[in-house]
Design a protein around this motif. Sequence first.
Motif, short mmCIF file in Angstrom:
data_model
loop_
_atom_site.label_atom_id
_atom_site.label_comp_id
_atom_site.label_asym_id
_atom_site.label_seq_id
_atom_site.Cartn_x
_atom_site.Cartn_y
_atom_site.Cartn_z
N GLY A 27 0.84 -1.03 -0.01
CA GLY A 27 0.14 0.12 0.03
C GLY A 27 0.75 1.21 0.06
N GLU A 28 2.10 1.20 0.83
CA GLU A 28 2.78 2.30 0.77
C GLU A 28 3.54 2.44 -0.49
OE1 GLU A 28 5.56 2.34 3.90
OE2 GLU A 28 4.05 2.59 5.56
N ARG A 29 3.93 1.55 -1.19
CA ARG A 29 4.84 1.59 -2.34
C ARG A 29 4.01 2.06 -3.60
NH1 ARG A 29 9.64 -1.19 -3.02
NH2 ARG A 29 9.02 -2.01 -4.98
N PHE A 30 2.73 1.53 -3.63
CA PHE A 30 1.92 2.00 -4.90
C PHE A 30 0.58 2.54 -4.52
CE2 PHE A 30 4.06 -2.05 -5.67
CZ PHE A 30 4.92 -1.70 -6.76
N GLY A 31 0.65 3.42 -3.27
CA GLY A 31 -0.51 4.05 -2.81
C GLY A 31 -0.89 5.45 -3.82
N LEU A 32 0.39 5.99 -4.04
CA LEU A 32 0.36 7.17 -5.07
C LEU A 32 -0.16 6.66 -6.39
CD1 LEU A 32 0.83 10.11 -5.31
CD2 LEU A 32 3.16 9.72 -5.87
N VAL A 33 0.15 5.49 -7.16
CA VAL A 33 -0.33 5.06 -8.06
C VAL A 33 -1.95 4.68 -8.21
CG1 VAL A 33 -0.34 3.06 -9.94
CG2 VAL A 33 1.75 3.95 -8.69
N ALA A 34 -2.33 4.23 -7.16
CA ALA A 34 -3.69 4.01 -6.83
C ALA A 34 -4.61 5.35 -6.88
CB ALA A 34 -3.96 3.25 -5.57
N LEU A 35 -3.83 6.72 -6.07
CA LEU A 35 -4.40 7.62 -5.99
C LEU A 35 -4.58 8.48 -7.44
CD1 LEU A 35 -5.38 9.71 -4.08
CD2 LEU A 35 -3.11 10.67 -4.00
N VAL A 36 -3.57 8.14 -8.17
CA VAL A 36 -3.67 8.90 -9.61
C VAL A 36 -4.87 8.20 -10.50
CG1 VAL A 36 -2.45 8.78 -12.00
CG2 VAL A 36 -1.18 9.27 -9.71
N VAL A 37 -4.97 6.84 -10.36
CA VAL A 37 -6.14 6.22 -10.83
C VAL A 37 -7.41 6.52 -10.34
CG1 VAL A 37 -7.30 4.06 -11.16
CG2 VAL A 37 -4.96 4.08 -11.24
N VAL A 38 -7.38 6.72 -8.77
CA VAL A 38 -8.80 7.28 -8.47
C VAL A 38 -9.05 8.76 -8.81
CG1 VAL A 38 -9.71 7.99 -6.29
CG2 VAL A 38 -8.69 5.91 -6.41
N LEU A 256 10.57 31.90 -23.66
CA LEU A 256 9.68 32.64 -23.21
C LEU A 256 10.02 33.31 -21.75
CD1 LEU A 256 6.32 30.86 -23.74
CD2 LEU A 256 7.72 32.17 -25.25
N VAL A 257 10.27 34.56 -21.43
CA VAL A 257 10.67 35.25 -20.41
C VAL A 257 9.39 34.86 -19.11
CG1 VAL A 257 11.09 37.35 -19.16
CG2 VAL A 257 11.56 36.99 -21.57
N GLY A 258 10.26 34.49 -17.90
CA GLY A 258 9.47 34.01 -16.75
C GLY A 258 10.54 33.72 -15.41
N SER A 259 10.03 33.53 -14.41
CA SER A 259 10.75 33.49 -13.26
C SER A 259 10.82 31.93 -12.96
CB SER A 259 9.86 33.98 -12.13
OG SER A 259 8.81 33.35 -11.64
N GLY A 260 10.18 31.22 -13.47
CA GLY A 260 10.49 29.74 -13.31
C GLY A 260 9.68 29.06 -12.05
N THR A 261 9.00 30.03 -11.41
CA THR A 261 8.29 29.21 -10.33
C THR A 261 7.02 28.52 -10.80
OG1 THR A 261 6.98 31.32 -10.17
CG2 THR A 261 8.65 31.44 -8.78
N ASP A 262 6.45 28.80 -11.80
CA ASP A 262 5.29 27.99 -12.34
C ASP A 262 6.05 26.65 -12.70
OD1 ASP A 262 6.85 28.87 -14.37
OD2 ASP A 262 5.02 28.65 -15.57
N LEU A 263 7.11 26.40 -12.88
CA LEU A 263 7.73 24.93 -12.97
C LEU A 263 8.45 24.52 -11.66
CD1 LEU A 263 9.71 25.93 -16.13
CD2 LEU A 263 7.79 24.69 -16.04
N LEU A 264 8.87 25.16 -10.81
CA LEU A 264 9.62 24.83 -9.54
C LEU A 264 8.59 24.28 -8.69
CD1 LEU A 264 11.97 24.65 -7.45
CD2 LEU A 264 11.19 27.06 -6.76
N PHE A 265 7.45 24.78 -8.34
CA PHE A 265 6.59 24.13 -7.13
C PHE A 265 5.85 22.94 -7.68
CE2 PHE A 265 7.08 28.70 -5.86
CZ PHE A 265 7.56 28.25 -4.81
N PRO A 266 5.42 22.79 -9.10
CA PRO A 266 4.90 21.50 -9.29
C PRO A 266 5.93 20.45 -9.13
CG PRO A 266 3.80 23.18 -10.92
CD PRO A 266 5.12 23.76 -10.06
N PHE A 294 0.54 12.75 -11.13
CA PHE A 294 -0.48 12.96 -10.07
C PHE A 294 -0.95 14.48 -10.11
CE2 PHE A 294 -1.85 14.54 -6.10
CZ PHE A 294 -3.04 13.91 -5.72
N VAL A 295 0.09 15.28 -10.22
CA VAL A 295 -0.03 16.78 -10.33
C VAL A 295 -0.68 17.08 -11.69
CG1 VAL A 295 0.77 19.14 -10.00
CG2 VAL A 295 1.57 17.29 -8.51
N ALA A 296 -0.12 16.54 -12.60
CA ALA A 296 -0.86 17.19 -13.83
C ALA A 296 -2.09 16.83 -14.29
CB ALA A 296 0.21 16.44 -15.09
N VAL A 297 -2.60 15.36 -13.82
CA VAL A 297 -3.86 15.04 -14.08
C VAL A 297 -4.85 15.69 -12.97
CG1 VAL A 297 -5.37 12.92 -13.39
CG2 VAL A 297 -3.34 12.44 -14.49
#
Length: 337
Positions: A27-38, A256-266, A294-297
């Motif tokens: 459950g610990e090892r694959f819990g995140l995979v299950a969460l993506v599916v859910v 594209l000019v930017g700070s990169g925070t929109d990439l850093l936090f995800p 998980f974050v993208a979905v």
Amino acid sequence: MTLSPSTKTVAEPEATIAAPRHLGDIGERFGLVALVVVVWLLFAVLPESSAAFTSAANVQAILANTPVVSIIAIAAIFPLICGHFDFSVGATAVASSVVCAAVQSQGAPLVLAIVAAVVAGGLVGLVNAVLVARFHLNAFVVTIGMATLIPGLVQWYTGGVDITSGIDQSLRDFGSLQWLGVPRGIWLLVVVAGVCWFVLSQTPLGRRLYAVGINPSAARLVGIRVDRTVFISFLASGTLAGLAGVILTARNGGGLVGSGTDLLFPALTAVFLGATAITPGRYNVLGVIIGVVFVAVSVSGLRLSGAADWVPAVFNGAALIIAVALSTFLSRRSKTE
């Protein structure tokens, strides 16, 4: 030999306890995979998002945006494994993207532009490495300072104007077209992730990185050159972020000019979520990829379901806090077992 009743009485509870522990580990090892599916199933059946969320176009969009954040996240885990943060990876990727576009806009070949972008990322990593590993400055402060400095330099160089002219068409195609029905960037991600997984899990360098992160003093006592190992981790981080910048140029069709925070936090959210999966309590490449998915979905589903503009930001922030708490708990537990 015949077991006595007393032996049976002792053995039976042990067998009873072993099964739940084994199931708990799974459950610990694959819990995140299950969460993506859910989460996927939730948005797939939700009336507000079901049609658009399950469309081929949305699936391709999620996959196409995954390589940049994934490679930035993989870059970040190298210093983290050694016990140091690198908050400059997002800004480094943006700067490398601008370098890649700028070199092409001057009429240089694509290969030279790619090399220049990766080298630019490596130079940022080199500066971080020298300041942290050689002069023993606080990595948290150094990399936050670098994450603030780099966007300022990008703004100065570009005048705040995106660089979109002179971009090689083959690079644009790499960012927008598919191979065997899968965005081309995914194939590069598979190669990068495979190499980094091998380095971290199958080589002496990887073992040294983990040893330094667990206990630098003990690592030094067994002959590991701690400063050198930390140096390599930051150099690898910057170089990988530079590679992510090349893919970012391909996806955006320019720098594209930017700070990169929109990439850093995800990316950071994915890193800490990934530390709760596959190898709970340890930063690992496969866990990072699952965390990015998980974050993208989740963000895609929230947007397509009509959530307010502030909801994805709140989700990213909350997910990061929860992920840090869970990964810290699992790490501490693994050290005490």
